[in-house]
Scaffold this active site. Structure first.
Site, PDB file in Angstrom:
ATOM      1  CD  GLU A 172      -3.000  -1.073   2.259  1.00 29.77           C
ATOM      2  OE1 GLU A 172      -2.902  -0.200   3.129  1.00 29.77           O
ATOM      3  OE2 GLU A 172      -3.943  -1.869   2.202  1.00 29.77           O
ATOM      4  CD  GLU A 356      -4.059  -5.774   3.462  1.00 25.49           C
ATOM      5  OE1 GLU A 356      -4.807  -4.937   3.998  1.00 25.49           O
ATOM      6  OE2 GLU A 356      -2.821  -5.728   3.499  1.00 25.49           O
TER       7      GLU A 356
END
Ligand code: FCB
Length: 449
Positions: A172, A356
């Site tokens: 991320e 995720e």
């Protein structure tokens, strides 16, 4: 009778589709063990007001000692693949230079433990625990970070790279750059546009350098993991539409465009061009080093309204739909939209992994989580039915853990952790997924571990 949607079984997905669950090092390991160095999260957490209860990852879930029990839980979930991360500060306590042998030994044991249980190891090299020694030198603002990250990549992947199923350099990049250097919510807690712009560019370059190191080591199946979040205009005004577009540029396109198209979006450059490091235009060949898959982390969307003040001139409006306990709107359609969009505009035929997805919630009888996961798995199936090449799905997270600035109160786990005794107890969502993911197609999940 409840009307909880059923989790789609393994047989509802294409042959070979992979199911898994994800964790990260600092959130579960217990960073005070095994010779790990100090990280910038330790300092951030020790600063009043940054983290709920000033909690840190010193003990976390004590996964450092309980890893075998935890891998048993992953295996009994009927998962195919386990996404974990390596801590830079555990492997190189000073960030560069000497390697901590206990740290490498730990990841070596962990990878072998996965293989012994028939699990594919999916490693992420950096999930946010920057060694404090590098933070002291400016951290991601420092132009030497890509070199230091290449050195770390070499150290850890020379040891475990021969046995991992996949590898991604950074988790991320939006969080590394913008959440941590512009919004100030994560370590190092800065609110500084120049710091954010430089961190963003350096983390992208570090990604590319790391991919290069791993290619040279002969490691296969390399990817990038981005978090994508919908930016919905709060109203139909042109101002709110433009504001939502700026948010989308910062959050989503800021990483997908450099990685796949070798450029920054115009709507982003408007705000940050003067803050990028000199020569940034020459770095895209490194940044867009070919990858073998793209990972999408997806949780929610936000409503965005125009706001007065400096660029980017937007503010969040309150969500309108149902939300999780920590206020994140539940919007499964957004997952279909992003999967479609990523394939159409960026990655084409490349496999997409949902690396995720999950929600925070309390209790062992977590029917809300089952509903959330069922809705998102259906949204993913919609994308597959349209021909989007999604090849795997990971639930965040295996077990309750250190949820960064929210401390230990936000529980994302399929497995409950009692943070006094550290005992693990599978929740109803774990049992339901284990049944859905059973390989014999029968509704007889695993024995409780
Ligand atoms: C993601 C992070 C993960 C966890 C979840 C809830 O952004 O990758 O560590 O915090 O959100």
């Amino acid at each position: 009778m409840t009307s909880m949607p059923a989790l789609p079984p393994r047989s509802a997905f294409p042959q070979g589709f992979l199911f898994g669950t994800a964790t990260s090092a600092y959130q579960i390991e217990g960073h005070r063990f095994g010779g790990a160095g100090r990280t910038h999260w330790d300092s951030f957490a020790a600063t009043p007001g940054n983290v709920a209860g000033a909690e840190d990852g010193a003990l976390a879930c004590d996964h450092y000692h309980r890893w075998a029990e935890d891998l048993d839980l992953v295996a009994a979930l009927n998962a195919d693949v386990y996404r974990f991360s390596t801590s830079w500060a555990r492997v190189m306590p000073e960030g560069t230079g000497p390697v901590n042998p206990q740290g490498l030994d730990f990841y070596d044991r962990l990878v072998d433990g996965m293989l012994a249980r028939g699990l594919k190891p999916a490693v992420t090299l950096y999930h946010w625990e920057l060694p404090q020694a590098l933070a002291d030198r400016g951290g991601w603002r420092n132009a030497d970070m890509p070199d230091w990250f290449a050195e770390f990549t070499q150290a850890v992947m020379a040891r475990i790279g021969d046995r991992v199923w996949s590898a991604a350099p950074v988790n991320e990049p939006w969080c590394v750059a913008w959440l941590s250097h512009f919004e100030g919510h994560h370590a190092p807690g800065l609110r500084d546009i120049r710091a954010a712009a430089r961190a963003m560019h350096h983390v992208l370059l570090a990604h590319g350098r790391s991919i290069g190191v791993m290619r040279d080591l002969g490691i296969k199946n390399l990817g990038a993991v981005v978090n994508l979040e919908g930016a919905t205009p709060a109203s139909d005004t042109a101002e709110d539409h433009a504001a939502a577009d700026r948010r989308d540029a910062i959050y989503n396109r800021a990483f997908l465009e450099p990685l796949f198209l070798g450029r920054y979006p115009e709507a982003l450059l408007e705000g940050i061009a003067s803050h990028l490091p000199d020569g940034w235009q020459d770095d895209f060949d490194t940044i867009r080093a070919p990858v073998d898959w793209i990972g999408v982390n997806y949780y929610t969307r936000r409503r965005i309204a125009a706001a007065p003040g400096a660029w980017p001139g937007y503010a969040e409006a309150p969500p309108r739909g149902p939300c999780t306990g920590i206020g994140w709107e539940i919007h499964p359609e957004g997952l279909t939209d992003f999967l479609r969009r990523v394939a159409r505009d960026y990655s084409g035929d490349l496999p997409i992994l949902v690396t995720e997805n999950g929600m925070a919630g309390d209790g062992l009888t977590d029917s809300a989580r089952i509903t959330y996961l069922a809705a998102h798995l259906q949204a993913l199936r919609t994308a597959i039915a349209e021909g989007v090449p999604v090849t795997g799905y990971f639930v965040w997270s295996l077990m309750d853990n250190y949820e960064w600035a929210l401390g230990y109160a936000a529980r994302f786990g399929l497995v409950h952790v009692d943070f006094e005794s550290l005992a693990r107890h599978p929740k109803a969502s774990y049992q339901a997924l284990a049944r859905a993911w059973a390989r014999d197609g029968l509704a007889n999940g695993p024995k409780a571990p």
